[in-house]
Structure formats: C-alpha cells, structure tokens
Write a protein that holds these residues in place. Sequence first.
Motif, PDB file in Angstrom:
ATOM      1  N   THR A 165       0.483  -0.905  -0.068  1.00  0.00           N
ATOM      2  CA  THR A 165      -0.444  -0.619  -0.244  1.00  0.00           C
ATOM      3  C   THR A 165       0.985   1.154   0.064  1.00  0.00           C
ATOM      4  N   GLN A 166       1.723   0.856   0.658  1.00  0.00           N
ATOM      5  CA  GLN A 166       2.897   2.473   0.823  1.00  0.00           C
ATOM      6  C   GLN A 166       3.491   2.501  -0.583  1.00  0.00           C
ATOM      7  N   LEU A 167       3.859   1.395  -0.971  1.00  0.00           N
ATOM      8  CA  LEU A 167       4.626   2.466  -2.478  1.00  0.00           C
ATOM      9  C   LEU A 167       3.356   2.690  -4.025  1.00  0.00           C
ATOM     10  N   ASN A 168       2.325   2.016  -3.654  1.00  0.00           N
ATOM     11  CA  ASN A 168       0.876   2.280  -4.660  1.00  0.00           C
ATOM     12  C   ASN A 168       0.546   3.617  -4.121  1.00  0.00           C
ATOM     13  N   MET A 169       1.113   4.123  -2.996  1.00  0.00           N
ATOM     14  CA  MET A 169       0.533   5.534  -2.886  1.00  0.00           C
ATOM     15  C   MET A 169       1.376   6.472  -3.416  1.00  0.00           C
ATOM     16  N   LEU A 170       2.460   5.768  -3.251  1.00  0.00           N
ATOM     17  CA  LEU A 170       4.161   6.967  -3.487  1.00  0.00           C
ATOM     18  C   LEU A 170       3.587   6.838  -4.667  1.00  0.00           C
ATOM     19  N   LYS A 171       3.404   5.141  -5.637  1.00  0.00           N
ATOM     20  CA  LYS A 171       3.557   5.697  -7.341  1.00  0.00           C
ATOM     21  C   LYS A 171       2.464   6.479  -7.324  1.00  0.00           C
ATOM     22  N   GLU A 172       1.131   6.090  -7.077  1.00  0.00           N
ATOM     23  CA  GLU A 172      -0.196   7.144  -7.370  1.00  0.00           C
ATOM     24  C   GLU A 172       0.375   8.828  -6.746  1.00  0.00           C
ATOM     25  N   GLY A 173       1.406   9.204  -6.384  1.00  0.00           N
ATOM     26  CA  GLY A 173       1.496  10.633  -6.145  1.00  0.00           C
ATOM     27  C   GLY A 173       0.532  11.230  -4.882  1.00  0.00           C
ATOM     28  N   ARG A 174      -0.020  10.407  -3.874  1.00  0.00           N
ATOM     29  CA  ARG A 174      -0.947  10.538  -2.786  1.00  0.00           C
ATOM     30  C   ARG A 174      -0.099  10.415  -1.690  1.00  0.00           C
ATOM     31  N   VAL A 175       1.229  10.040  -1.481  1.00  0.00           N
ATOM     32  CA  VAL A 175       2.273  10.493  -0.815  1.00  0.00           C
ATOM     33  C   VAL A 175       3.569  11.141  -1.053  1.00  0.00           C
ATOM     34  N   ASP A 176       4.369  11.998  -0.434  1.00  0.00           N
ATOM     35  CA  ASP A 176       6.287  12.224  -0.667  1.00  0.00           C
ATOM     36  C   ASP A 176       7.188  11.675  -0.808  1.00  0.00           C
ATOM     37  N   LEU A 177       6.510  10.363   0.366  1.00  0.00           N
ATOM     38  CA  LEU A 177       7.951   9.699   0.887  1.00  0.00           C
ATOM     39  C   LEU A 177       7.292   8.581   1.677  1.00  0.00           C
ATOM     40  N   VAL A 178       8.107   6.803   1.373  1.00  0.00           N
ATOM     41  CA  VAL A 178       7.169   6.165   2.610  1.00  0.00           C
ATOM     42  C   VAL A 178       8.677   5.487   2.915  1.00  0.00           C
ATOM     43  N   ILE A 179       8.297   5.084   4.192  1.00  0.00           N
ATOM     44  CA  ILE A 179       8.866   4.684   4.771  1.00  0.00           C
ATOM     45  C   ILE A 179       9.799   2.971   4.883  1.00  0.00           C
ATOM     46  N   LEU A 180      10.536   2.117   4.600  1.00  0.00           N
ATOM     47  CA  LEU A 180      11.066   1.502   4.436  1.00  0.00           C
ATOM     48  C   LEU A 180      12.261   0.842   4.869  1.00  0.00           C
ATOM     49  N   ASN A 181      12.642  -0.486   5.058  1.00  0.00           N
ATOM     50  CA  ASN A 181      13.389  -1.070   5.436  1.00  0.00           C
ATOM     51  C   ASN A 181      14.764  -1.621   4.569  1.00  0.00           C
ATOM     52  N   ALA A 182      15.610  -0.720   4.179  1.00  0.00           N
ATOM     53  CA  ALA A 182      16.932  -0.558   3.444  1.00  0.00           C
ATOM     54  C   ALA A 182      16.420  -1.691   2.642  1.00  0.00           C
ATOM     55  N   GLN A 183      17.560  -2.998   3.426  1.00  0.00           N
ATOM     56  CA  GLN A 183      17.725  -4.073   3.498  1.00  0.00           C
ATOM     57  C   GLN A 183      17.320  -5.133   2.236  1.00  0.00           C
ATOM     58  N   ASN A 184      16.188  -4.356   2.030  1.00  0.00           N
ATOM     59  CA  ASN A 184      14.611  -5.035   1.193  1.00  0.00           C
ATOM     60  C   ASN A 184      13.942  -3.975   0.687  1.00  0.00           C
ATOM     61  N   VAL A 185      14.335  -2.996   0.421  1.00  0.00           N
ATOM     62  CA  VAL A 185      13.388  -1.927  -0.787  1.00  0.00           C
ATOM     63  C   VAL A 185      13.922  -2.184  -2.049  1.00  0.00           C
ATOM     64  N   ARG A 186      14.625  -2.759  -2.875  1.00  0.00           N
ATOM     65  CA  ARG A 186      14.307  -2.551  -4.223  1.00  0.00           C
ATOM     66  C   ARG A 186      13.539  -3.924  -4.573  1.00  0.00           C
ATOM     67  N   LYS A 187      13.470  -5.506  -3.180  1.00  0.00           N
ATOM     68  CA  LYS A 187      12.646  -6.506  -3.681  1.00  0.00           C
ATOM     69  C   LYS A 187      11.559  -5.968  -3.627  1.00  0.00           C
ATOM     70  N   LEU A 188      10.656  -4.735  -3.123  1.00  0.00           N
ATOM     71  CA  LEU A 188       9.834  -4.435  -2.738  1.00  0.00           C
ATOM     72  C   LEU A 188       9.246  -3.485  -4.257  1.00  0.00           C
ATOM     73  N   PHE A 189       9.911  -2.732  -4.572  1.00  0.00           N
ATOM     74  CA  PHE A 189       9.808  -1.938  -5.326  1.00  0.00           C
ATOM     75  C   PHE A 189       9.690  -2.945  -6.649  1.00  0.00           C
ATOM     76  N   LEU A 190      10.687  -4.042  -6.928  1.00  0.00           N
ATOM     77  CA  LEU A 190      10.148  -4.696  -8.390  1.00  0.00           C
ATOM     78  C   LEU A 190       8.863  -5.571  -8.015  1.00  0.00           C
ATOM     79  N   LEU A 191       8.582  -6.113  -7.018  1.00  0.00           N
ATOM     80  CA  LEU A 191       7.526  -7.109  -6.724  1.00  0.00           C
ATOM     81  C   LEU A 191       6.119  -5.989  -7.062  1.00  0.00           C
TER      82      LEU A 191
END
Length: 253
Positions: A165-191
């Motif tokens: 949900t965080q990434l969908n909101m970021l993609k759609e411009g509904r938020v400016d920033l998302v808080i994520l674990n840097a160790q897993n962030v690339r995988k989350l974006f790709l998914l």
Amino acid sequence: MRPFLITLILAMPLFVCAAFAGGIDTLYYARVEPHVDDTGGYMKGPTVEVIYRIMKEAGNPLSPKALRFMPWGQALALAKTEKGKGIMTLIRTPEREKHFKWVGPIGHVSLGAWARISRHIEIASIQDLYEYRIAVVRHSALDYDFLQEWDSTPERVERVNSPKTQLNMLKEGRVDLVILNAQNVRKLFLLQGLDPDAYEQVWTFVNSDFYLALNRDTDDALVDALQAALDRLKTRRPGQSKSTFQWIYDSYQ
C-alpha cells in the motif's frame, strides 16, 4: 518454503522446557521484512529461523503458535510486564535496557525514507520531514518509535497496512515519502512493478542491530543458553566458508 527446518518445526508442539523456572512461551513480532515475514500464512525470514534454532538448542523450543503479531506499543507493554513473554526484533536503547533481558545481536535493520528521484527532495534534518506526506506501516517499530511525535499533525502521516500500500500511494503521488527497510527495498519495488532506480533514499531513521528482548523474569540460565547458542551459530567452523548464521541470512537475499 525456505530450508526444511521450517517444515520440521511446524510439527513441533508448543512447549516450554520445564528445566527453566522462567521459560518463554510467547514471542511478539512486527513485520520487518525480510527478517520476519508472515505473508502467505506461515512464518518465514532469517530471524525466524535463527530464533527457532537457538530456542530449541537452549532447551526451550517453540512452535509457530508461540510467535504472535502484536502492535508494537502493546507488545512492549506485555513483554515488560508478563512472565514468559518476549519480543523478536527490538533495538536495544538505554531507555529500554533495564526493562528486558537481551540476547543478540540477532539481526540488523536500516530504516529510511524513500522518494522519487524526479522530485529532487532533499532532507537535511528530521524537521524537514514535516513538509512532506509520509506513508508508514501501522503498528510497525518505526511507527511506534520514531513517528509518535507526529500525532499532532496526523494529516502528514498516512498509516497503512503493508509496504504494498505504501508503494502504491507513492506511485500514485498520494504521498511524497515512504518509510522502508533499506535491506529489502529493491525487492519491494520490483514486486510492485516499480523501477528501483527511479527512487532514492533521502533520510535514514535508524541503522542499528536488533535483539531478542525477554521479560525480566526470564531464567538467567535460559538467557545464557540462548546467547551461547547464538554465538555458536555465528562461529564459522573449520571447512565452512561462512557461519551457519550468515548462511541463513544470505539464503533470504
């Protein structure tokens, strides 16, 4: 399914070894991917495997039923006050030191704020974050530990149920920033079908080890046994290219 260890443990009964007067029967967790992940209906992640191993070796084996999701504030309160309780992934701070008995470090987490590169967002201090709309996973450690002060301006913080949900909101411009674990962030974006190279980390909240935190009434002998089991897991044996601990974590990369 990850290494066959998880399958074997699923068959184990919920059991606390009678050898310890103050054993552990419940460990609370927050979803800290990739360390602790309960998506798909079963527990997985390197921290889950490590905890299963050391609990069994220390004589206090646990089944998945002993691992319970709990909002972070409630988990802290229960683990502090109820015998037999603990938290799987807690950052060890001076304020928390006296409230728990500690085993670890059991993992490492780096939590940061991510934004579109095209936005050219620059964060020089934590106060700068107040200018932006931020999505954070509800009841996560970050929500509890680092954003409580934002309750006075809740319109700036969107508390959501998942990184998806965080990434969908970021993609759609509904938020400016998302808080994520840097160790897993690339995988989350790709998914989520997003290009990881189109985003950047603009702020780091915490870059720290985390521990298994146990109620103060936990038997000292059990705490010592758990620490010894963890230390053995981290020791590279002759003929090994890396320790079993490192092998477990690397298997989730």
